[in-house]
Design a protein around this motif. Structure first.
Motif, mmCIF file in Angstrom:
data_model
loop_
_atom_site.group_PDB
_atom_site.id
_atom_site.type_symbol
_atom_site.label_atom_id
_atom_site.label_comp_id
_atom_site.label_asym_id
_atom_site.label_seq_id
_atom_site.Cartn_x
_atom_site.Cartn_y
_atom_site.Cartn_z
ATOM 1 N N ARG A 23 0.847 -1.182 0.000
ATOM 2 C CA ARG A 23 0.000 0.000 0.000
ATOM 3 C C ARG A 23 0.886 1.236 0.000
ATOM 4 O O ARG A 23 1.933 1.257 0.630
ATOM 5 C CB ARG A 23 -0.900 -0.001 1.231
ATOM 6 C CG ARG A 23 -2.011 -1.023 1.109
ATOM 7 C CD ARG A 23 -3.028 -0.863 2.192
ATOM 8 N NE ARG A 23 -2.576 -1.389 3.448
ATOM 9 C CZ ARG A 23 -2.569 -0.701 4.574
ATOM 10 N NH1 ARG A 23 -2.986 0.543 4.580
ATOM 11 N NH2 ARG A 23 -2.156 -1.237 5.686
ATOM 12 N N PRO A 25 1.373 4.785 1.158
ATOM 13 C CA PRO A 25 0.820 5.800 2.062
ATOM 14 C C PRO A 25 0.945 7.212 1.511
ATOM 15 O O PRO A 25 0.241 8.104 1.951
ATOM 16 C CB PRO A 25 1.647 5.620 3.331
ATOM 17 C CG PRO A 25 2.903 4.978 2.888
ATOM 18 C CD PRO A 25 2.587 4.161 1.686
ATOM 19 N N LYS A 28 -2.191 8.093 -0.991
ATOM 20 C CA LYS A 28 -3.433 7.477 -0.535
ATOM 21 C C LYS A 28 -4.601 8.458 -0.585
ATOM 22 O O LYS A 28 -4.418 9.665 -0.466
ATOM 23 C CB LYS A 28 -3.275 6.950 0.875
ATOM 24 C CG LYS A 28 -3.244 8.012 1.950
ATOM 25 C CD LYS A 28 -3.313 7.346 3.281
ATOM 26 C CE LYS A 28 -3.426 8.365 4.382
ATOM 27 N NZ LYS A 28 -3.550 7.758 5.684
ATOM 28 N N GLY A 32 -4.527 3.813 0.635
ATOM 29 C CA GLY A 32 -3.394 3.630 -0.255
ATOM 30 C C GLY A 32 -3.414 2.344 -1.046
ATOM 31 O O GLY A 32 -2.415 1.983 -1.645
ATOM 32 N N TRP A 70 -6.938 -4.045 2.122
ATOM 33 C CA TRP A 70 -6.456 -3.234 3.237
ATOM 34 C C TRP A 70 -5.902 -4.148 4.330
ATOM 35 O O TRP A 70 -4.853 -3.890 4.933
ATOM 36 C CB TRP A 70 -7.612 -2.388 3.752
ATOM 37 C CG TRP A 70 -7.257 -1.313 4.713
ATOM 38 C CD1 TRP A 70 -6.081 -1.158 5.386
ATOM 39 C CD2 TRP A 70 -8.094 -0.229 5.111
ATOM 40 N NE1 TRP A 70 -6.138 -0.049 6.177
ATOM 41 C CE2 TRP A 70 -7.356 0.543 6.032
ATOM 42 C CE3 TRP A 70 -9.389 0.153 4.776
ATOM 43 C CZ2 TRP A 70 -7.887 1.673 6.623
ATOM 44 C CZ3 TRP A 70 -9.906 1.284 5.376
ATOM 45 C CH2 TRP A 70 -9.172 2.031 6.288
ATOM 46 N N VAL A 75 1.517 -2.152 4.500
ATOM 47 C CA VAL A 75 1.819 -0.793 4.081
ATOM 48 C C VAL A 75 3.304 -0.732 3.727
ATOM 49 O O VAL A 75 4.102 -1.557 4.168
ATOM 50 C CB VAL A 75 1.430 0.190 5.197
ATOM 51 C CG1 VAL A 75 2.457 0.186 6.302
ATOM 52 C CG2 VAL A 75 1.239 1.578 4.653
#
Lengths: 444, 87
Positions: A23, A25, A28, A32, A70, A75
């Motif tokens: 992801r 960040p 985002k 993200g 998610w 991340v």
């Protein structure tokens, strides 16, 4: 897409041959996910955003996908994903929101199940986007051997081209703000050494932390200092995952082994008490050894609440659902009491004749489910019905009117319809823990 | 690294959960009939006690750390990390 380029122009992109799915960040909007997907597939993230938005509205598949992405995609810069954090007891707002998104998506999907056209549209759109992103990714990672002019553009062939003697390829400067080994102050003897002030700026205790870890002088074998370890990793190790696993095993064993031999409430109570005992032991151990987060306490509290609920389940509710019917042929065959744990019980008295002036007494009890009594023609009925939680229906009521209430007790005398021939009296006792009691009159 | 100084709040919470589990296990076995009033006082009182114990322990630790930092200025000021209230 108006995302600012963080690499200066003229600098080759740094990622390796295959970027990891992470992801992003910095790009985002919510978490993200779309930014990370766009980077992974080399597609503008706006495409993913629009498509996921459309899929979220038409059937909720977008929400389900976003929630799970998610949870499952870590991340950027971190190893563990939100799902692992959630399962090891570190419950955070982000993971709960992700779960909620997936849940809402599932609800939307269920509500749209009858709408085949919309589901087909969602499936086709998903397939199109998946195919498109796989194609663009494949086009990017495939070595373009037939086009030597574009070879320098792809990072993979750049890495091959940089052999011995070739000048090092251009790299992006390190991100500003990160500490560098050449920034250490030169002390009096002309060397750089461990100094009290490590960082030009930053938290106060970071300097002492860095000094405590030890800063060795760069040598030829180890030109860089050991990576900075966050203070969090210095604490005691978490045992919450182990505790959760043991509690699940204990609860499953307790309920599974007692399922066939005990009523439902007791069986659940045994399993939940075992799980709660494991949680209690885990917390007790964690007061001296290891670490448990707030999540373990939350899980223990939830288990205790469920345990209190399970202890309130009536004892006569079994773990099996039974359908039972009784059709006594005469008044002599009617038993004084009929009982059923869980299920549907039907007592058909329509073949029983009760002579005028006589009284027939019987009682039917069900733990949970439904009890139906069909009355013979022409009798007067004195009903004494009790429902712990549920509904009681009589022949005079409208069938659609289901009115659920707790601790309901009804005593009623039901007179026969005027045109039927006179008959005796039936005293009917009815009891149910949870469910519906129904009295019906046989069709004449 | 597993060992650390004792966290009394966790111990109290663990004991409360064990007591609840033991009471309901006895209830399930038929040795004792747990009344409805068994749950709420033990549960909420126990959690309140655990929270209070944690808070008191946190204050004590902070005070000791502050005293230590006042005696020797080299020791850094105690950070607020290290004990999370309510645990």
């Amino acid at each position: 897409m108006t995302v600012p380029q963080d690499a200066p122009p003229g600098v080759a992109p740094t990622p390796g041959p295959v970027p990891r799915l992470q992801r992003a960040p910095r790009q985002k909007v919510v978490a993200g996910v779309c930014g990370g997907l766009g980077r992974y597939c080399d597609v503008d993230p706006v495409i993913f955003r629009i498509v996921l938005g459309v899929l979220a509205v038409t059937g909720g598949i977008g929400l389900i996908f976003y929630g799970f992405a998610w949870l499952l995609i870590p991340v950027e810069g971190e190893e563990e994903n939100e799902a692992r954090r959630l399962l090891s007891g570190r419950v955070e707002g982000a993971s709960l929101i992700a779960l909620l998104l997936a849940l809402v998506g599932c609800g939307l999907l269920l509500s749209m199940l009858h709408n085949g056209g919309m589901l087909a549209f969602a499936a086709m759109l998903s397939l199109t986007v998946i195919g498109f992103s796989v194609w663009t990714q494949h086009r990017r990672t495939a070595p373009p051997e037939d086009a030597p002019g574009t070879a320098a553009r792809t990072p993979k062939s750049t890495a091959h081209a940089a052999g011995h003697g070739a000048p090092p390829e251009v790299k992006a400067p390190p991100a500003p703000g990160s500490p560098s080994w050449w920034r250490e102050p030169i002390i009096k003897d002309g060397t750089t050494g461990p100094a009290a002030t490590g960082y030009l700026w930053g938290p106060v205790d970071a300097a002492s932390e860095a000094a405590r870890i030890g800063r060795s002088r760069p040598t030829a074998a180890a030109p860089y200092r050991p990576p900075y370890r966050a203070p969090d990793s210095q604490g005691p190790r978490s045992i919450s995952g182990l505790v959760l696993l043991l509690a699940l095993v204990a609860g499953g064993l307790g309920t599974g082994l007692s399922w066939g031999t005990h009523p439902l409430g007791v069986s659940l109570q045994i399993g939940l008490a075992a799980a709660l005992g494991v949680f209690g032991l885990g917390l007790l151990v964690a007061s001296v050894l290891g670490r448990t987060g707030f999540g373990t306490i939350l899980l223990a509290v939830i288990t205790a609440g469920l345990l209190a609920g399970a202890s309130a389940v009536p004892e006569d509710i079994g773990t099996d659902w039974i359908r039972k019917e009784w059709h006594p042929a005469s008044a002599a065959a009617v038993q004084p009491q009929y009982k059923l744990g869980t299920g549907v019980a039907e007592l058909d008295l329509s073949r029983v004749t009760v002579p005028e002036g006589e009284t027939l007494r019987t009682r039917i009890e069900v733990g949970a489910g439904r009890a139906l009594v069909v009355l013979p023609e022409g009798v007067t009925v004195k009903v004494d019905a009790e429902a712990g939680l549920g509904d009681i229906q009589f022949p005079s009521d409208l069938r659609e009117d289901v009115d659920i209430a707790a601790d309901r007790r009804t005593r009623k005398i039901i007179e026969p319809p005027g045109n039927s021939k006179p008959a005796g009296t039936v005293e009917l006792g009815m009891g149910i823990g949870i469910g519906q009691l129904e009295v019906a009159r046989a069709a004449s | 690294m597993l060992r650390h100084e004792i966290r009394p709040g966790r111990a109290v919470a663990g004991l409360v959960m064990l007591a609840l589990a033991a009471g309901y296990a006895a209830d399930a076995a038929g040795a004792w009939d747990a009344p409805w009033t068994f749950f709420a006082p033990l549960f909420f009182g126990g959690l309140w006690l655990a929270a209070t114990t944690t808070w008191v322990g946190y204050r004590l630790r902070r005070r000791e750390a502050r005293k230590a930092s006042a005696e020797s200025p080299a020791t850094p000021e105690p950070s607020r990390r290290g004990a999370e209230p309510g645990s």
